[in-house]
Design a protein around this motif. Structure first.
Motif, PDB file in Angstrom:
ATOM      1  N   ALA A  27       9.203   4.595  43.201  1.00  0.00           N
ATOM      2  CA  ALA A  27       9.139   5.611  42.267  1.00  0.00           C
ATOM      3  C   ALA A  27       7.886   5.654  41.274  1.00  0.00           C
ATOM      4  N   ALA A  28       7.643   6.724  40.715  1.00  0.00           N
ATOM      5  CA  ALA A  28       6.481   6.980  40.127  1.00  0.00           C
ATOM      6  C   ALA A  28       6.845   5.981  38.660  1.00  0.00           C
ATOM      7  N   ALA A  29       5.467   5.371  38.587  1.00  0.00           N
ATOM      8  CA  ALA A  29       5.637   4.596  37.235  1.00  0.00           C
ATOM      9  C   ALA A  29       4.701   5.027  36.197  1.00  0.00           C
ATOM     10  N   GLY A  30       3.911   6.069  36.410  1.00  0.00           N
ATOM     11  CA  GLY A  30       3.092   6.170  35.226  1.00  0.00           C
ATOM     12  C   GLY A  30       1.550   6.288  35.746  1.00  0.00           C
ATOM     13  N   PHE A  65       6.561   9.890  30.853  1.00  0.00           N
ATOM     14  CA  PHE A  65       7.535   8.996  30.163  1.00  0.00           C
ATOM     15  C   PHE A  65       7.802   7.637  31.096  1.00  0.00           C
ATOM     16  N   ALA A  66       8.124   6.457  30.555  1.00  0.00           N
ATOM     17  CA  ALA A  66       8.367   5.315  31.113  1.00  0.00           C
ATOM     18  C   ALA A  66       9.567   4.787  30.519  1.00  0.00           C
ATOM     19  N   VAL A  67      10.410   4.152  31.609  1.00  0.00           N
ATOM     20  CA  VAL A  67      11.588   3.331  31.194  1.00  0.00           C
ATOM     21  C   VAL A  67      11.284   1.966  31.576  1.00  0.00           C
ATOM     22  N   THR A  68      11.677   1.002  30.881  1.00  0.00           N
ATOM     23  CA  THR A  68      11.392  -0.379  31.285  1.00  0.00           C
ATOM     24  C   THR A  68      12.870  -1.161  30.742  1.00  0.00           C
ATOM     25  N   GLY A  69      13.200  -2.188  31.464  1.00  0.00           N
ATOM     26  CA  GLY A  69      14.266  -3.194  31.265  1.00  0.00           C
ATOM     27  C   GLY A  69      13.583  -4.552  31.169  1.00  0.00           C
ATOM     28  N   PHE A  70      14.330  -5.376  30.465  1.00  0.00           N
ATOM     29  CA  PHE A  70      13.787  -6.732  30.717  1.00  0.00           C
ATOM     30  C   PHE A  70      14.980  -7.762  30.417  1.00  0.00           C
ATOM     31  N   ALA A  71      14.631  -8.988  31.091  1.00  0.00           N
ATOM     32  CA  ALA A  71      15.428  -9.916  30.447  1.00  0.00           C
ATOM     33  C   ALA A  71      14.741 -11.332  30.516  1.00  0.00           C
ATOM     34  N   THR A  72      14.857 -12.137  29.419  1.00  0.00           N
ATOM     35  CA  THR A  72      13.996 -13.215  28.972  1.00  0.00           C
ATOM     36  C   THR A  72      15.019 -14.358  28.711  1.00  0.00           C
TER      37      THR A  72
END
Length: 285
Positions: A27-30, A65-72
């Motif tokens: 998928a395109a990431a920018g 536009f970009a969408v990010t998700g994270f876990a820390t």
């Protein structure tokens, strides 16, 4: 790194699905350069482990536009902090984020939780190409969801607003032909331990604190660096200390970043020597 840390990390199904979909389907990431979106700090958005940076999350450039998700996960002697969230970056200009935090206090067998809603806007400059640093302003609305313990320690409110200004710059081939990154953030805050111990205290108002990060890119995919976060000290019942870490980040592609760090958080809620490990995973489109 201790095996218990790795075993205790539980990523959301949505984050895993994002990673798998991005890697398998390309998928395109920018169109921005890899690593220029940073990773995800514990409070969400684009930045380092402990602090927001002026960068906008993801790799979206003009009209993208970009969408990010994270876990820390942060594991220190008496506490375990879990942060999970998502963010949207638009036009390399605007960022909107949401984060849920949970702090397990092992000696009390208790968990403190808070929600963080963030907005960041790039005001001036560019991380790579302008003579001056990229400058962004951000707002974080924080709401503590378990206020009984913070209130018992003297916190006045269960919610608060942080306002910050960040300046970030990357210099090409600046140190032994390696790229060098630096960020400085000035924050106005009433948060006690980032808000997990509530906000303010009797007779205490907002504090101005400074946060900083520096990193050296070994190549286009690996970076090592250091972070320092100054903290306010509002509560009379417990002392609040500054935080710091030494980190290593890996950016295999534009869809995934992994950051590990050795953190030194000093004293938290009266419990000393809170040193340990940090591990974060970010996935995005």
């Amino acid at each position: 790194m201790p095996g218990s840390l790795l075993q205790r990390i539980s990523l959301t199904h949505a984050l895993l699905a994002m990673t798998l979909l991005a890697v398998t389907h390309g998928a395109a990431a920018g169109s921005r350069i890899i690593a220029t979106g940073g990773a995800s700090p514990i409070e969400g958005g684009g930045g380092g482990g402990l602090s927001p940076w002026a960068v906008i999350t993801g790799y979206a450039s003009t009209e993208e536009f970009a969408v990010t998700g994270f876990a820390t996960r942060v594991d220190v002697r008496d506490f375990t902090l879990s942060s999970r969230g998502a963010a949207i970056g638009w036009n390399d200009r605007l960022e909107i984020s949401y984060t849920r935090q949970a702090l397990d206090v092992d000696p009390l067998d208790a968990t403190l939780k808070q929600d963080i809603f963030g907005v960041k806007a790039r005001l001036y400059g560019h991380l790579l190409y302008s003579a001056w640093p990229q400058i962004s302003v951000g707002v974080q609305h924080k709401r503590n969801r378990t206020f009984a313990l913070p209130e018992a320690l003297g916190a006045r409110d269960d919610s608060g607003i942080d306002v910050y200004v960040s300046a970030s710059r990357l210099w090409f081939a600046a140190l032994f032909d390696r790229n060098v990154f630096a960020n400085v953030t000035a924050r106005r805050t009433r948060a006690n331990e980032t808000g997990l111990l509530g906000f303010g205290a009797p007779g205490e108002s907002h504090s101005m604190v400074v946060e900083s990060s520096v990193g050296v890119f070994i190549n286009n995919h690996w970076v090592v660096g250091y972070e320092y976060r100054q903290k306010p000290d509002h509560l009379a019942s417990v002392e609040e200390n500054d935080w710091q870490d030494v980190f290593i980040g890996y950016f295999p592609n534009k869809h995934l970043s992994i950051v590990a760090a050795r953190v030194a958080l000093d004293e938290i809620a009266g419990l000393p020597d809170q040193d340990g490990w940090y591990l974060s995973l970010q996935a995005g489109f």
